[in-house]
Design a protein around this motif. Sequence first.
Motif, PDB file in Angstrom:
ATOM      1  N   THR A 127      88.506 -24.495  69.426  1.00  0.00           N
ATOM      2  CA  THR A 127      88.326 -24.729  70.860  1.00  0.00           C
ATOM      3  C   THR A 127      87.027 -24.122  71.393  1.00  0.00           C
ATOM      4  O   THR A 127      86.826 -24.084  72.600  1.00  0.00           O
ATOM      5  N   ARG A 128      86.168 -23.638  70.494  1.00  0.00           N
ATOM      6  CA  ARG A 128      84.928 -22.994  70.912  1.00  0.00           C
ATOM      7  C   ARG A 128      83.721 -23.670  70.253  1.00  0.00           C
ATOM      8  O   ARG A 128      83.184 -23.175  69.255  1.00  0.00           O
ATOM      9  N   PRO A 129      83.272 -24.827  70.760  1.00  0.00           N
ATOM     10  CA  PRO A 129      82.087 -25.467  70.170  1.00  0.00           C
ATOM     11  C   PRO A 129      80.829 -24.625  70.289  1.00  0.00           C
ATOM     12  O   PRO A 129      79.874 -24.828  69.527  1.00  0.00           O
ATOM     13  N   ASP A 130      80.802 -23.679  71.232  1.00  0.00           N
ATOM     14  CA  ASP A 130      79.636 -22.822  71.396  1.00  0.00           C
ATOM     15  C   ASP A 130      79.453 -21.855  70.229  1.00  0.00           C
ATOM     16  O   ASP A 130      78.382 -21.262  70.082  1.00  0.00           O
ATOM     17  N   LEU A 131      80.476 -21.706  69.384  1.00  0.00           N
ATOM     18  CA  LEU A 131      80.393 -20.799  68.247  1.00  0.00           C
ATOM     19  C   LEU A 131      80.102 -21.503  66.928  1.00  0.00           C
ATOM     20  O   LEU A 131      79.894 -20.850  65.908  1.00  0.00           O
ATOM     21  N   VAL A 132      80.100 -22.831  66.936  1.00  0.00           N
ATOM     22  CA  VAL A 132      80.064 -23.586  65.683  1.00  0.00           C
ATOM     23  C   VAL A 132      78.803 -23.298  64.877  1.00  0.00           C
ATOM     24  O   VAL A 132      78.867 -23.036  63.676  1.00  0.00           O
ATOM     25  N   TYR A 133      77.642 -23.322  65.519  1.00  0.00           N
ATOM     26  CA  TYR A 133      76.400 -23.120  64.774  1.00  0.00           C
ATOM     27  C   TYR A 133      76.334 -21.713  64.193  1.00  0.00           C
ATOM     28  O   TYR A 133      75.988 -21.529  63.022  1.00  0.00           O
ATOM     29  N   ALA A 134      76.665 -20.726  65.002  1.00  0.00           N
ATOM     30  CA  ALA A 134      76.600 -19.339  64.531  1.00  0.00           C
ATOM     31  C   ALA A 134      77.536 -19.110  63.351  1.00  0.00           C
ATOM     32  O   ALA A 134      77.156 -18.488  62.349  1.00  0.00           O
ATOM     33  N   VAL A 135      78.756 -19.619  63.441  1.00  0.00           N
ATOM     34  CA  VAL A 135      79.722 -19.440  62.358  1.00  0.00           C
ATOM     35  C   VAL A 135      79.298 -20.222  61.118  1.00  0.00           C
ATOM     36  O   VAL A 135      79.505 -19.777  59.984  1.00  0.00           O
ATOM     37  N   HIS A 136      78.689 -21.387  61.319  1.00  0.00           N
ATOM     38  CA  HIS A 136      78.176 -22.167  60.180  1.00  0.00           C
ATOM     39  C   HIS A 136      77.136 -21.371  59.397  1.00  0.00           C
ATOM     40  O   HIS A 136      77.152 -21.356  58.154  1.00  0.00           O
ATOM     41  N   ILE A 137      76.248 -20.708  60.098  1.00  0.00           N
ATOM     42  CA  ILE A 137      75.224 -19.902  59.431  1.00  0.00           C
ATOM     43  C   ILE A 137      75.866 -18.734  58.676  1.00  0.00           C
ATOM     44  O   ILE A 137      75.534 -18.462  57.511  1.00  0.00           O
ATOM     45  N   LEU A 138      76.809 -18.060  59.305  1.00  0.00           N
ATOM     46  CA  LEU A 138      77.436 -16.902  58.675  1.00  0.00           C
ATOM     47  C   LEU A 138      78.248 -17.289  57.447  1.00  0.00           C
ATOM     48  O   LEU A 138      78.314 -16.527  56.473  1.00  0.00           O
ATOM     49  N   ILE A 158      67.461 -40.011  74.034  1.00  0.00           N
ATOM     50  CA  ILE A 158      67.706 -38.956  75.016  1.00  0.00           C
ATOM     51  C   ILE A 158      66.641 -37.885  74.829  1.00  0.00           C
ATOM     52  O   ILE A 158      66.185 -37.625  73.698  1.00  0.00           O
ATOM     53  N   ARG A 159      66.196 -37.298  75.904  1.00  0.00           N
ATOM     54  CA  ARG A 159      65.181 -36.243  75.830  1.00  0.00           C
ATOM     55  C   ARG A 159      65.746 -35.012  75.122  1.00  0.00           C
ATOM     56  O   ARG A 159      66.925 -34.692  75.239  1.00  0.00           O
ATOM     57  N   THR A 160      64.887 -34.322  74.394  1.00  0.00           N
ATOM     58  CA  THR A 160      65.320 -33.143  73.635  1.00  0.00           C
ATOM     59  C   THR A 160      65.903 -32.080  74.547  1.00  0.00           C
ATOM     60  O   THR A 160      66.884 -31.416  74.198  1.00  0.00           O
ATOM     61  N   GLN A 161      65.329 -31.914  75.731  1.00  0.00           N
ATOM     62  CA  GLN A 161      65.822 -30.886  76.655  1.00  0.00           C
ATOM     63  C   GLN A 161      67.213 -31.199  77.170  1.00  0.00           C
ATOM     64  O   GLN A 161      67.915 -30.310  77.655  1.00  0.00           O
ATOM     65  N   GLU A 162      67.648 -32.471  77.072  1.00  0.00           N
ATOM     66  CA  GLU A 162      68.953 -32.872  77.565  1.00  0.00           C
ATOM     67  C   GLU A 162      69.936 -33.181  76.438  1.00  0.00           C
ATOM     68  O   GLU A 162      71.037 -33.647  76.697  1.00  0.00           O
ATOM     69  N   GLN A 163      69.545 -32.929  75.202  1.00  0.00           N
ATOM     70  CA  GLN A 163      70.373 -33.260  74.045  1.00  0.00           C
ATOM     71  C   GLN A 163      71.393 -32.142  73.783  1.00  0.00           C
ATOM     72  O   GLN A 163      71.047 -31.059  73.321  1.00  0.00           O
ATOM     73  N   PRO A 164      72.681 -32.366  74.099  1.00  0.00           N
ATOM     74  CA  PRO A 164      73.672 -31.300  73.895  1.00  0.00           C
ATOM     75  C   PRO A 164      73.888 -30.954  72.427  1.00  0.00           C
ATOM     76  O   PRO A 164      74.256 -29.823  72.101  1.00  0.00           O
ATOM     77  N   ALA A 165      73.634 -31.908  71.512  1.00  0.00           N
ATOM     78  CA  ALA A 165      73.803 -31.627  70.088  1.00  0.00           C
ATOM     79  C   ALA A 165      72.760 -30.650  69.572  1.00  0.00           C
ATOM     80  O   ALA A 165      72.885 -30.143  68.448  1.00  0.00           O
ATOM     81  N   ASP A 166      71.726 -30.380  70.364  1.00  0.00           N
ATOM     82  CA  ASP A 166      70.718 -29.392  69.991  1.00  0.00           C
ATOM     83  C   ASP A 166      71.360 -28.018  69.816  1.00  0.00           C
ATOM     84  O   ASP A 166      70.852 -27.175  69.084  1.00  0.00           O
ATOM     85  N   LEU A 167      72.475 -27.811  70.482  1.00  0.00           N
ATOM     86  CA  LEU A 167      73.201 -26.546  70.416  1.00  0.00           C
ATOM     87  C   LEU A 167      73.809 -26.314  69.039  1.00  0.00           C
ATOM     88  O   LEU A 167      74.154 -25.181  68.693  1.00  0.00           O
ATOM     89  N   PHE A 168      73.930 -27.381  68.224  1.00  0.00           N
ATOM     90  CA  PHE A 168      74.609 -27.294  66.940  1.00  0.00           C
ATOM     91  C   PHE A 168      73.647 -27.292  65.751  1.00  0.00           C
ATOM     92  O   PHE A 168      74.093 -27.348  64.607  1.00  0.00           O
ATOM     93  N   THR A 169      72.357 -27.243  66.008  1.00  0.00           N
ATOM     94  CA  THR A 169      71.400 -27.320  64.908  1.00  0.00           C
ATOM     95  C   THR A 169      70.428 -26.159  64.844  1.00  0.00           C
ATOM     96  O   THR A 169      69.781 -25.968  63.819  1.00  0.00           O
TER      97      THR A 169
END
Length: 396
Positions: A177-188, A351-362
């Motif tokens: 339920t926390r998509p904001d943590l996905v990238y960080a946890v993926h790296i770890l 979509i512009r890079t500044q508006e791309q929500p998937a940028d949060l996951f990469t």
Amino acid sequence: MQLPPGFGRKGENRVYKLHKSLYGLKQASRQWFLKLFAALKAGGVSQSWFDYSLFVRNIEGRFTALLIYVDDVIVAGNNLQDIIATKQFLASRFKLKDMGQLRYFLGIEVARSKQGIALCQRKYALEVLEDADFLGAKPSKFPVDQNLVLTQGEGVELKDAAQYRRLVGRLIYLTITRPDLVYAVHILSQFMDRPRQPHLEAAYKVLRYVKQTPGQGILLPSTGQLEIKAYCDADWARCKDTRRSTTGYYIFLGNAPISWKTKKQGTVSRSSAEAEYRSMATTCCEITWIRNLLRDLNVKHTHAVKLFCNNQVAIHIASNPVFHERTKHIEIDCHVVREKVQRGLVKTMHIRTQEQPADLFTKPLGSKQFSTLLNKLGVINIHSNLRGSIEERNPL
């Protein structure tokens, strides 16, 4: 299991024949599922081909769905009498305990209001913080420092690797339920084999962010059209050890977030356009599965799915069947994007890079950009934003 004394003879090898499934045996879970499956089939419920834990029944517009996890069952539908009848049928076959309206399931807290259904893991998050002794830690506003670079050989190797693995494993479950943590946890999670001190410090940074918002979760709004929108992105050669790119996608059903992922690509991409194209292919596979699953849930989706990407070259490759000199080495499975576009199932859009929500996951982002994109994901904190407005309502 060992044979009781007196049952075995010297030189003989014997095995047990299972007559009844027992907890703790390797066959127990499989035997239980077969028994439950036979009972549900006898009750007129069919199994989904696209999620084997989902069972549905649709009779003259009365729809009932059952979601199974071992011996825990969620029942939902559009007819209350059918839901009651389903519970009575299960109670006639098994010893059943009715827990009432869905409020808590496998660590996920469910709250209902007129705005929709909110899902969070606040209790579980606090347990993770308590287990790591971080309840009194200083909070952080974002989970990963923007300039953070982790490698396999940097820093001192941890003496107790089990502590790191346990912490990262618990954080992985928190990403439900926390998509904001996905990238960080993926790296770890890439350093579970031989974790080092910088990896542990980065994990502690994630814990301090969780301390800032333990009740953060997602909102499934009660309004909006049931149309799929997908956002995909890639960060070229993000991994410093393998130089492989990172794929990230985020998918909405109407205004409700339903699927997200961060994953390292399987091969090295020669350009950023190739990395973005591979990301689009991965997202198309997820879109196909979601469309099939919606069909089992009696939801018709006749429109082409809008797939947003911030790379113009990748969009041209997907829509143009003309041979490209610089993409002739790309595997054929990546061209699933082109097939979906030609069949009218997917429509690529820029979509512009500044508006791309998937940028949060990469990639790691700055505090301002992280907060801006997080607001686009449908992530809320019901314990601060909607305090007092959440109320228990009848099940769907």
